[in-house]
Write a protein that holds these residues in place. Structure first.
Motif, PDB file in Angstrom:
ATOM      1  N   GLY A   1       0.957   4.321  -2.733  1.00 11.15           N
ATOM      2  CA  GLY A   1       0.940   5.732  -2.339  1.00 11.15           C
ATOM      3  C   GLY A   1       2.078   6.513  -2.966  1.00 11.15           C
ATOM      4  O   GLY A   1       1.907   7.668  -3.383  1.00 11.15           O
ATOM      5  N   ARG A   2       3.241   5.889  -3.083  1.00 16.42           N
ATOM      6  CA  ARG A   2       4.389   6.548  -3.710  1.00 16.42           C
ATOM      7  C   ARG A   2       4.148   6.757  -5.205  1.00 16.42           C
ATOM      8  O   ARG A   2       4.564   7.770  -5.766  1.00 16.42           O
ATOM      9  CB  ARG A   2       5.656   5.738  -3.472  1.00 16.42           C
ATOM     10  CG  ARG A   2       6.148   5.821  -2.043  1.00 16.42           C
ATOM     11  CD  ARG A   2       7.374   4.985  -1.776  1.00 16.42           C
ATOM     12  NE  ARG A   2       8.421   5.193  -2.762  1.00 16.42           N
ATOM     13  CZ  ARG A   2       9.393   4.322  -3.019  1.00 16.42           C
ATOM     14  NH1 ARG A   2       9.451   3.180  -2.354  1.00 16.42           N
ATOM     15  NH2 ARG A   2      10.309   4.571  -3.924  1.00 16.42           N
TER      16      ARG A   2
ATOM     17  N   GLU B   1       0.837  -1.208   0.000  1.00 15.21           N
ATOM     18  CA  GLU B   1       0.000   0.000   0.000  1.00 15.21           C
ATOM     19  C   GLU B   1       0.870   1.256   0.000  1.00 15.21           C
ATOM     20  O   GLU B   1       0.535   2.251  -0.643  1.00 15.21           O
ATOM     21  CB  GLU B   1      -0.954   0.003   1.190  1.00 15.21           C
ATOM     22  CG  GLU B   1      -2.113  -0.947   1.031  1.00 15.21           C
ATOM     23  CD  GLU B   1      -3.019  -0.604  -0.139  1.00 15.21           C
ATOM     24  OE1 GLU B   1      -3.234   0.592  -0.428  1.00 15.21           O
ATOM     25  OE2 GLU B   1      -3.507  -1.542  -0.783  1.00 15.21           O
ATOM     26  N   ALA B   2       1.977   1.215   0.710  1.00 15.74           N
ATOM     27  CA  ALA B   2       2.894   2.364   0.727  1.00 15.74           C
ATOM     28  C   ALA B   2       3.484   2.605  -0.660  1.00 15.74           C
ATOM     29  O   ALA B   2       3.639   3.752  -1.093  1.00 15.74           O
ATOM     30  CB  ALA B   2       4.004   2.143   1.753  1.00 15.74           C
TER      31      ALA B   2
ATOM     32  N   LEU C   1       1.183   7.233  -6.647  1.00 17.52           N
ATOM     33  CA  LEU C   1       0.239   8.347  -6.749  1.00 17.52           C
ATOM     34  C   LEU C   1       0.928   9.685  -6.487  1.00 17.52           C
ATOM     35  O   LEU C   1       0.695  10.665  -7.201  1.00 17.52           O
ATOM     36  CB  LEU C   1      -0.925   8.147  -5.781  1.00 17.52           C
ATOM     37  CG  LEU C   1      -1.839   6.958  -6.092  1.00 17.52           C
ATOM     38  CD1 LEU C   1      -2.839   6.751  -4.965  1.00 17.52           C
ATOM     39  CD2 LEU C   1      -2.538   7.140  -7.417  1.00 17.52           C
ATOM     40  N   ALA C   2       1.784   9.731  -5.491  1.00 20.33           N
ATOM     41  CA  ALA C   2       2.505  10.971  -5.180  1.00 20.33           C
ATOM     42  C   ALA C   2       3.422  11.369  -6.331  1.00 20.33           C
ATOM     43  O   ALA C   2       3.529  12.551  -6.681  1.00 20.33           O
ATOM     44  CB  ALA C   2       3.313  10.801  -3.895  1.00 20.33           C
TER      45      ALA C   2
END
Length: 86
Positions: free
Chosen positions: A62-63, A58-59, A65-66
């Motif tokens: 998130g990276r 999940e992290a 998307l960022a």
């Protein structure tokens, strides 16, 4: 930056390569072209190694998307192409 010696850079990838292009290209490249990027890592049968199991995956998402969000303020173009199975 690793891309500094080039006038323009393009990160291209398909499937997990598309994931990688998005993960790094949003911050480094002038343009990113991803074909059917594999971004739903929890349900993927092939996935990158991640520390922390599902939370680590999940992290990583998130990276990605960022990174994609960071592209626009830099003037980089991000293009994602996907197909639908019917």
């Amino acid at each position: 930056s690793i891309c500094g010696r080039y006038q323009r850079t393009l990160f291209v990838g398909a499937s997990m390569g598309g994931f990688g292009a998005l993960l790094h290209g949003g911050r480094l490249a002038d343009a990113v072209l991803a074909f059917s990027p594999q971004v739903d890592l929890l349900s993927a049968c092939l996935r990158p190694p991640a520390l922390g199991g599902p939370d680590g995956l999940e992290a990583l998402v998130g990276r990605v998307l960022a990174s994609a969000r960071a592209a626009r303020p830099r003037g980089a173009e991000v293009s994602v192409h996907c197909a639908a199975d019917e």
